[in-house]
Write a protein that holds these residues in place. Structure first.
Motif, PDB file in Angstrom:
ATOM      1  N   MET A 186     -10.040  22.725   3.501  1.00 48.76           N
ATOM      2  CA  MET A 186     -10.278  21.591   2.610  1.00 48.76           C
ATOM      3  C   MET A 186     -10.595  20.337   3.405  1.00 48.76           C
ATOM      4  O   MET A 186     -10.194  20.195   4.553  1.00 48.76           O
ATOM      5  CB  MET A 186      -9.032  21.326   1.771  1.00 48.76           C
ATOM      6  N   SER A 187     -11.285  19.431   2.776  1.00 49.34           N
ATOM      7  CA  SER A 187     -11.732  18.237   3.493  1.00 49.34           C
ATOM      8  C   SER A 187     -10.557  17.372   3.941  1.00 49.34           C
ATOM      9  O   SER A 187      -9.450  17.473   3.428  1.00 49.34           O
ATOM     10  CB  SER A 187     -12.664  17.426   2.602  1.00 49.34           C
ATOM     11  N   ARG A 188     -10.832  16.537   4.902  1.00 53.66           N
ATOM     12  CA  ARG A 188      -9.831  15.596   5.421  1.00 53.66           C
ATOM     13  C   ARG A 188      -9.577  14.461   4.436  1.00 53.66           C
ATOM     14  O   ARG A 188     -10.048  14.501   3.306  1.00 53.66           O
ATOM     15  CB  ARG A 188     -10.315  15.031   6.774  1.00 53.66           C
ATOM     16  N   THR A 189      -8.898  13.450   4.927  1.00 53.81           N
ATOM     17  CA  THR A 189      -8.596  12.284   4.094  1.00 53.81           C
ATOM     18  C   THR A 189      -9.878  11.724   3.467  1.00 53.81           C
ATOM     19  O   THR A 189     -10.837  11.437   4.174  1.00 53.81           O
ATOM     20  CB  THR A 189      -7.949  11.178   4.942  1.00 53.81           C
ATOM     21  N   PRO A 190      -9.872  11.584   2.158  1.00 51.66           N
ATOM     22  CA  PRO A 190     -11.069  11.066   1.474  1.00 51.66           C
ATOM     23  C   PRO A 190     -11.257   9.582   1.761  1.00 51.66           C
ATOM     24  O   PRO A 190     -10.308   8.914   2.194  1.00 51.66           O
ATOM     25  CB  PRO A 190     -10.752  11.315   0.005  1.00 51.66           C
ATOM     26  N   PRO A 191     -12.463   9.060   1.520  1.00 54.60           N
ATOM     27  CA  PRO A 191     -12.770   7.655   1.821  1.00 54.60           C
ATOM     28  C   PRO A 191     -12.095   6.681   0.868  1.00 54.60           C
ATOM     29  O   PRO A 191     -11.978   6.953  -0.326  1.00 54.60           O
ATOM     30  CB  PRO A 191     -14.286   7.594   1.657  1.00 54.60           C
ATOM     31  N   HIS A 192     -11.653   5.574   1.412  1.00 56.38           N
ATOM     32  CA  HIS A 192     -11.054   4.497   0.618  1.00 56.38           C
ATOM     33  C   HIS A 192     -11.811   3.202   0.896  1.00 56.38           C
ATOM     34  O   HIS A 192     -12.245   2.979   2.018  1.00 56.38           O
ATOM     35  CB  HIS A 192      -9.595   4.291   1.012  1.00 56.38           C
ATOM     36  N   PRO A 193     -11.931   2.343  -0.098  1.00 62.03           N
ATOM     37  CA  PRO A 193     -12.542   1.028   0.158  1.00 62.03           C
ATOM     38  C   PRO A 193     -11.590   0.173   0.985  1.00 62.03           C
ATOM     39  O   PRO A 193     -10.372   0.357   0.921  1.00 62.03           O
ATOM     40  CB  PRO A 193     -12.709   0.433  -1.236  1.00 62.03           C
ATOM     41  N   THR A 194     -12.137  -0.745   1.772  1.00 55.80           N
ATOM     42  CA  THR A 194     -11.287  -1.707   2.481  1.00 55.80           C
ATOM     43  C   THR A 194     -10.748  -2.698   1.460  1.00 55.80           C
ATOM     44  O   THR A 194     -11.247  -2.783   0.341  1.00 55.80           O
ATOM     45  CB  THR A 194     -12.093  -2.497   3.524  1.00 55.80           C
ATOM     46  N   ARG A 195      -9.761  -3.438   1.897  1.00 54.49           N
ATOM     47  CA  ARG A 195      -9.161  -4.425   0.996  1.00 54.49           C
ATOM     48  C   ARG A 195     -10.212  -5.360   0.420  1.00 54.49           C
ATOM     49  O   ARG A 195     -10.232  -5.633  -0.781  1.00 54.49           O
ATOM     50  CB  ARG A 195      -8.119  -5.243   1.768  1.00 54.49           C
ATOM     51  N   GLU A 196     -11.100  -5.822   1.273  1.00 56.69           N
ATOM     52  CA  GLU A 196     -12.096  -6.798   0.834  1.00 56.69           C
ATOM     53  C   GLU A 196     -13.135  -6.204  -0.111  1.00 56.69           C
ATOM     54  O   GLU A 196     -13.815  -6.919  -0.835  1.00 56.69           O
ATOM     55  CB  GLU A 196     -12.784  -7.435   2.043  1.00 56.69           C
ATOM     56  N   GLN A 197     -13.238  -4.886  -0.068  1.00 60.72           N
ATOM     57  CA  GLN A 197     -14.236  -4.243  -0.938  1.00 60.72           C
ATOM     58  C   GLN A 197     -13.733  -4.031  -2.357  1.00 60.72           C
ATOM     59  O   GLN A 197     -14.488  -3.613  -3.230  1.00 60.72           O
ATOM     60  CB  GLN A 197     -14.653  -2.899  -0.344  1.00 60.72           C
ATOM     61  N   ILE A 198     -12.466  -4.291  -2.571  1.00 63.80           N
ATOM     62  CA  ILE A 198     -11.908  -4.079  -3.907  1.00 63.80           C
ATOM     63  C   ILE A 198     -12.457  -5.138  -4.857  1.00 63.80           C
ATOM     64  O   ILE A 198     -12.383  -6.325  -4.575  1.00 63.80           O
ATOM     65  CB  ILE A 198     -10.368  -4.120  -3.868  1.00 63.80           C
ATOM     66  N   GLU A 199     -13.033  -4.692  -5.968  1.00 64.89           N
ATOM     67  CA  GLU A 199     -13.689  -5.590  -6.917  1.00 64.89           C
ATOM     68  C   GLU A 199     -12.928  -5.656  -8.235  1.00 64.89           C
ATOM     69  O   GLU A 199     -12.486  -4.626  -8.748  1.00 64.89           O
ATOM     70  CB  GLU A 199     -15.113  -5.097  -7.207  1.00 64.89           C
ATOM     71  N   LEU A 200     -12.836  -6.848  -8.779  1.00 64.50           N
ATOM     72  CA  LEU A 200     -12.084  -7.056 -10.007  1.00 64.50           C
ATOM     73  C   LEU A 200     -12.566  -6.218 -11.196  1.00 64.50           C
ATOM     74  O   LEU A 200     -11.760  -5.523 -11.820  1.00 64.50           O
ATOM     75  CB  LEU A 200     -12.064  -8.545 -10.363  1.00 64.50           C
ATOM     76  N   PRO A 201     -13.861  -6.236 -11.517  1.00 66.02           N
ATOM     77  CA  PRO A 201     -14.292  -5.456 -12.680  1.00 66.02           C
ATOM     78  C   PRO A 201     -13.963  -3.972 -12.539  1.00 66.02           C
ATOM     79  O   PRO A 201     -13.523  -3.335 -13.495  1.00 66.02           O
ATOM     80  CB  PRO A 201     -15.802  -5.690 -12.729  1.00 66.02           C
ATOM     81  N   MET A 202     -14.143  -3.432 -11.351  1.00 69.10           N
ATOM     82  CA  MET A 202     -13.842  -2.011 -11.138  1.00 69.10           C
ATOM     83  C   MET A 202     -12.362  -1.718 -11.339  1.00 69.10           C
ATOM     84  O   MET A 202     -12.005  -0.690 -11.910  1.00 69.10           O
ATOM     85  CB  MET A 202     -14.251  -1.600  -9.736  1.00 69.10           C
TER      86      MET A 202
END
Lengths: 123, 123
Positions: free
Chosen positions: A1-17
Motif C-alpha cells: 500500500m502507498s506511503r503517507t498520503p499528501p497533506h497541504p501545508t498550513r499556509e495552503q489551508i483555505e477557508l472556503p474548502m
DNA sequence: TTGATAGTTCAATAAACATTGAACATAGGG
DNA sequence: CCCTATGTTCAATGTTTATTGAACTATCAA
C-alpha cells in the motif's frame, strides 16, 4: 500500500474548502468524534468510524478532510491513524474550529439524527 | 412582485446548511461585505453586489443565504434590502459567525483573488 | 402613460459531489 | 505460508450545484 498520503501545508489551508468540508454531516461527525476523543488519545483509525458509513465512502470523506487540511493521516501497518490538525487550524483561523465544534456539540442530537436517518434510508 | 420571501425561524437554522452556505466564495463575499457595512448601515440592496456576479446568479445566491438563515430580505419598492441575521446566528451558534468573519478578514486578499479570478475567467 | 430601473423566473448546461459494490493491496498472526 | 483484517482504488450511478441569458414583473418618476 502507498506511503503517507499528501497533506497541504498550513499556509495552503483555505477557508472556503474548510467550511465546505465541515458542511457535510458525515465529515462533521468524523471531526466531532475526533475532537471528543482528543483528550484521551489524539488519534483514531478508520475502523472507529464504521458506524457512519461504508468503508469506501469513508475513504472518500477521509481524503476530503485530509486534502482540505482538517486532519492528518499517519500510516502504521494496515491501519491509518487520523488526528485533527488543531494547531494548524487555530493558527490559520483562530477560534473557528472551536466555534464549529461547540455549535456541533449544541446540536449533537439533531446532527446525530441526520446521520442516523441517512443510515436508515440506506436500507 | 411577490411579498417578503420566506425565512426559516431561528430554531430551524441548521449548522451544516450554514457552513455549506458560507463555503461558496461569492456567498462568503456577500456576507463579509454585509458585515463590514454593518456599523454604517445594517442593510444593503442587491445592486450593491453587482460586482460579484451577474444579477440572476446573485438572486440564486441570495436565496440560498436567506433559506439557510444567514440573512434577512426586506422588500421596499423595487429594492430588496438584506441584512445579516446576527442575533439569531449568535444565539444559535455562539462565536461562529465572528470566527468565520475574522478568518475571512485575515484572508481577504486571497478570497478577493478567488472572486476576481472567477470574474476574469468569465470573459 | 411611457420609460427606465431593480430584481425575479425559467430552462439549459456543465461540473462537482456522495454513494455503492466489486476487486485489489498490504501487513501481521497462527 | 496462508488467512484474515484493514483499508484503498475504480467505475458506475444519480443528485445537487453554479452559472448563463432571455423573458418577465413590478415600481417609480418624468
Amino acid at each position: 500500500m502507498s506511503r503517507t498520503p499528501p497533506h497541504p501545508t498550513r499556509e495552503q489551508i483555505e477557508l472556503p474548502m474548510v467550511l465546505d468540508c465541515l458542511s457535510d454531516p458525515i465529515r462533521l461527525a468524523i471531526v466531532y468524534q475526533l475532537a471528543q476523543q482528543e483528550p484521551v488519545s489524539s488519534e483514531l483509525c478508520c475502523g472507529d468510524f464504521n458506524g457512519l458509513s461504508g468503508k469506501s465512502n469513508l475513504t472518500y470523506h477521509f481524503a476530503k478532510l485530509r486534502e482540505c487540511g482538517l486532519m492528518l493521516t499517519r500510516v502504521a501497518g494496515t491501519n491509518r491513524f487520523m488526528r485533527l490538525r488543531r494547531e494548524d487550524l487555530d493558527a490559520r483561523f483562530p477560534g473557528l474550529l472551536d466555534a464549529v465544534l461547540k455549535s456541533a456539540a449544541k446540536d449533537a442530537d439533531r446532527l446525530q439524527h441526520v446521520v442516523e436517518c441517512d443510515v436508515l434510508e440506506a436500507d
